[in-house]
Design a protein around this motif. Structure first.
Motif, mmCIF file in Angstrom:
data_model
loop_
_atom_site.group_PDB
_atom_site.id
_atom_site.type_symbol
_atom_site.label_atom_id
_atom_site.label_comp_id
_atom_site.label_asym_id
_atom_site.label_seq_id
_atom_site.Cartn_x
_atom_site.Cartn_y
_atom_site.Cartn_z
ATOM 1 N N UNK A 237 21.338 10.649 122.800
ATOM 2 C CA UNK A 237 20.726 10.492 121.481
ATOM 3 C C UNK A 237 19.321 9.913 121.631
ATOM 4 N N UNK A 238 18.379 10.548 120.979
ATOM 5 C CA UNK A 238 17.002 10.064 120.937
ATOM 6 C C UNK A 238 16.510 10.157 119.502
ATOM 7 N N UNK A 239 16.189 9.029 118.906
ATOM 8 C CA UNK A 239 15.786 9.010 117.487
ATOM 9 C C UNK A 239 14.474 8.248 117.289
ATOM 10 N N UNK A 240 13.604 8.283 118.275
ATOM 11 C CA UNK A 240 12.321 7.577 118.164
ATOM 12 C C UNK A 240 11.311 8.423 117.384
ATOM 13 N N UNK A 241 11.686 8.763 116.159
ATOM 14 C CA UNK A 241 10.801 9.555 115.302
ATOM 15 C C UNK A 241 10.240 8.722 114.153
ATOM 16 N N UNK A 242 10.515 7.415 114.188
ATOM 17 C CA UNK A 242 10.043 6.478 113.169
ATOM 18 C C UNK A 242 10.592 6.808 111.779
ATOM 19 N N UNK A 243 11.706 7.534 111.746
ATOM 20 C CA UNK A 243 12.388 7.846 110.499
ATOM 21 C C UNK A 243 13.644 6.990 110.373
ATOM 22 N N UNK A 244 14.120 6.841 109.152
ATOM 23 C CA UNK A 244 15.323 6.054 108.915
ATOM 24 C C UNK A 244 16.564 6.878 109.226
ATOM 25 N N UNK A 245 17.457 6.293 110.025
ATOM 26 C CA UNK A 245 18.699 6.958 110.393
ATOM 27 C C UNK A 245 19.877 6.127 109.879
ATOM 28 N N UNK A 246 20.950 6.811 109.562
ATOM 29 C CA UNK A 246 22.118 6.167 108.954
ATOM 30 C C UNK A 246 23.296 6.207 109.925
ATOM 31 N N UNK A 247 23.809 5.045 110.234
ATOM 32 C CA UNK A 247 24.964 4.914 111.117
ATOM 33 C C UNK A 247 26.146 4.369 110.315
ATOM 34 N N UNK A 248 27.288 5.018 110.428
ATOM 35 C CA UNK A 248 28.499 4.588 109.736
ATOM 36 C C UNK A 248 29.606 4.357 110.764
ATOM 37 N N UNK A 249 30.127 3.162 110.773
ATOM 38 C CA UNK A 249 31.142 2.753 111.750
ATOM 39 C C UNK A 249 32.353 2.252 110.969
ATOM 40 N N UNK A 250 33.471 2.947 111.104
ATOM 41 C CA UNK A 250 34.684 2.545 110.399
ATOM 42 C C UNK A 250 35.786 2.178 111.394
ATOM 43 N N UNK A 251 36.603 1.227 110.969
ATOM 44 C CA UNK A 251 37.760 0.812 111.761
ATOM 45 C C UNK A 251 38.971 0.761 110.837
ATOM 46 N N UNK A 252 40.001 1.524 111.179
ATOM 47 C CA UNK A 252 41.223 1.566 110.392
ATOM 48 C C UNK A 252 42.122 0.380 110.746
ATOM 49 N N UNK A 258 35.746 5.113 114.239
ATOM 50 C CA UNK A 258 34.939 6.318 114.196
ATOM 51 C C UNK A 258 33.496 5.936 113.911
ATOM 52 N N UNK A 259 32.573 6.579 114.612
ATOM 53 C CA UNK A 259 31.149 6.313 114.417
ATOM 54 C C UNK A 259 30.449 7.614 114.064
ATOM 55 N N UNK A 260 29.732 7.584 112.957
ATOM 56 C CA UNK A 260 28.951 8.737 112.508
ATOM 57 C C UNK A 260 27.473 8.368 112.533
ATOM 58 N N UNK A 261 26.638 9.268 113.011
ATOM 59 C CA UNK A 261 25.195 9.073 112.990
ATOM 60 C C UNK A 261 24.570 10.232 112.225
ATOM 61 N N UNK A 262 23.941 9.917 111.109
ATOM 62 C CA UNK A 262 23.336 10.934 110.241
ATOM 63 C C UNK A 262 24.344 12.022 109.882
ATOM 64 N N UNK A 263 25.579 11.581 109.582
ATOM 65 C CA UNK A 263 26.611 12.498 109.126
ATOM 66 C C UNK A 263 27.368 13.231 110.206
ATOM 67 N N UNK A 264 27.057 12.985 111.465
ATOM 68 C CA UNK A 264 27.720 13.670 112.573
ATOM 69 C C UNK A 264 28.527 12.674 113.401
ATOM 70 N N UNK A 265 29.788 13.025 113.690
ATOM 71 C CA UNK A 265 30.626 12.135 114.482
ATOM 72 C C UNK A 265 30.133 12.080 115.926
ATOM 73 N N UNK A 266 29.951 10.857 116.429
ATOM 74 C CA UNK A 266 29.486 10.683 117.806
ATOM 75 C C UNK A 266 30.476 9.894 118.657
ATOM 76 N N UNK A 267 31.406 9.188 118.018
ATOM 77 C CA UNK A 267 32.404 8.406 118.752
ATOM 78 C C UNK A 267 33.696 8.346 117.951
ATOM 79 N N UNK A 268 34.818 8.349 118.668
ATOM 80 C CA UNK A 268 36.107 8.128 118.029
ATOM 81 C C UNK A 268 37.073 7.604 119.082
ATOM 82 N N UNK A 269 37.638 6.428 118.815
ATOM 83 C CA UNK A 269 38.519 5.793 119.790
ATOM 84 C C UNK A 269 39.399 4.775 119.084
ATOM 85 N N UNK A 270 40.540 4.465 119.678
ATOM 86 C CA UNK A 270 41.435 3.443 119.147
ATOM 87 C C UNK A 270 41.513 2.274 120.129
ATOM 88 N N UNK A 271 41.328 1.068 119.602
ATOM 89 C CA UNK A 271 41.417 -0.134 120.428
ATOM 90 C C UNK A 271 42.012 -1.261 119.580
#
Length: 301
Positions: A237-252, A258-271
C-alpha cells in the motif's frame, strides 16, 4: 427449530435497509439509523437460535456454520459512541485529552493532528580544528557530550533519538469495537501505527501498522512478551498522495477483526489474546509525516 431458523433468516434478509438492496442511500454514521438497529436485532435473534440449534443438534453442523457466517456478515454490534475527535478546536489537550508520551505532535490548522516523527540517528558535521589550549576544552566538551547522550568522533556530532513519537488518549473501549480513522500521509518513509491498549501501558494491545510501500500489518503488543505479527495484508500500500484516506477497523465479540482501507478489505483475522475491555487508544509515528484528520470509535453496550 430448523423451520424457525429459516423463517427468521428470510425475515432478516427481507428487512435489510435499502442501502443493502440497491447500494445507494443517504450517508449516515454507523449505528445512527433505525434500520441498523432493526437488522442488528434480527442478527442477534438468529445467532441465539443457531446457538440453541447447535446445542440440541437440530440441524446439520455445516448448515449452521454457513448460517452463522451469513448472520455475521450483517452483524453490527457497535452502537455506543466511545471517542470522536476531528481536532477542529485546535487543542488536543482537552475534549478529549491526548497525552504526548514521546516525540512531538501539533495541530495543523484546518487539517488535524500532525506528527513529523524523527527516529534513529542524526549527524551534524563540524570541520573546526582543535589544537593547543583548546584541546582541554574539547576534551571537557566530549565528556559532557557523552554524559548528555552525544558523542564526538572525528569532528562529527551524533545525537541519538530513541523510539517513535507516541500520543495516547484514555477511553473505555469495549473488547468489540469499530474504529474509523481519516488520515493522510505526506512522506514515503517511516512507520505509522494506531490501536487500542489495556491498562496503563500502551504497549499492551493491538496495533495496526502502516509502512509506505508495504502491506498493512496487525500486531499484538505485550510488555512482557514483546511484539508479534498476527496478520499481514497481501498487497503493498502506498498512499502518499496528500489526500484523505479512510480506514475502518472492526472487531467482533468473537475476536474476528476486519480492516478496510477506502472501502476495500485489506486484512481479516481472528485473535482472542485480549478478552477484556481496552482502556485507551495509542497513536505512534516513527519517521513518517502523518496527519490524523479525525478518529472515531464505537463500542458495544
Amino acid at each position: 427449530m430448523l423451520r424457525i431458523i429459516c423463517i427468521l433468516t428470510l425475515s432478516c434478509l427481507i428487512a435489510l435497509p435499502a442501502s443493502a438492496q440497491t447500494g445507494y442511500t443517504k450517508w449516515s454514521p454507523p449505528g445512527s439509523g433505525n434500520d441498523n438497529g432493526e437488522v442488528q436485532s434480527f442478527v442477534d435473534r438468529l445467532n441465539k437460535l443457531v446457538d440453541e440449534a447447535e446445542k440440541a443438534k437440530a440441524a446439520d453442523p455445516r448448515f449452521l456454520r454457513d448460517l452463522r457466517d451469513l448472520a455475521n456478515g450483517f452483524n453490527r454490534p457497535w452502537q455506543s459512541p466511545v471517542l470522536n475527535d476531528s481536532f477542529t478546536d485546535g487543542d488536543f489537550t482537552r475534549s478529549p485529552v491526548w497525552v504526548v508520551r514521546s516525540g512531538t505532535y501539533r495541530i495543523e490548522q484546518n487539517w488535524g493532528l500532525r506528527s513529523e516523527g524523527q527516529s534513529g540517528t542524526r549527524q551534524q558535521q563540524s570541520n573546526q580544528t582543535v589544537d593547543g589550549k583548546d584541546a582541554a576544552v574539547a576534551i571537557l566538551g566530549a565528556l559532557l557530550g557523552a554524559a548528555s547522550g552525544q558523542q564526538t568522533q572525528n569532528g562529527t556530532s551524533t545525537t541519538t533519538t530513541s523510539g517513535p513519537a507516541v500520543i495516547t488518549t484514555s477511553a473505555a473501549i469495549s473488547n468489540a469495537f469499530a474504529l474509523t480513522l481519516e488520515f493522510s500521509s505526506w512522506k514515503a518513509q517511516g512507520q505509522f501505527a494506531i490501536g487500542p491498549y489495556q491498562g496503563e501501558n500502551p504497549d499492551n494491545g493491538y496495533r495496526l501498522v502502516y509502512s509506505p510501500g508495504q502491506p498493512l500489518e496487525l500486531q499484538r503488543l505485550s510488555a512482557r512478551r514483546g511484539t508479534a505479527v498476527i496478520e499481514r495484508g497481501q498487497s503493498a500500500i502506498t498512499i502518499e498522495d496528500q489526500k484523505t484516506h479512510r480506514l475502518e477497523w472492526t472487531r467482533q465479540t468473537s475476536g474476528q477483526m476486519q480492516v478496510m482501507l477506502d472501502g476495500k478489505e485489506v486484512l481479516k483475522v481472528t485473535d482472542v489474546a485480549f478478552r477484556d475491555a481496552f482502556s485507551g487508544l495509542a497513536v505512534s509515528n516513527a519517521d513518517s509525516d502523518i496527519i490524523v484528520h479525525s478518529v472515531g470509535i464505537l463500542g458495544v453496550r
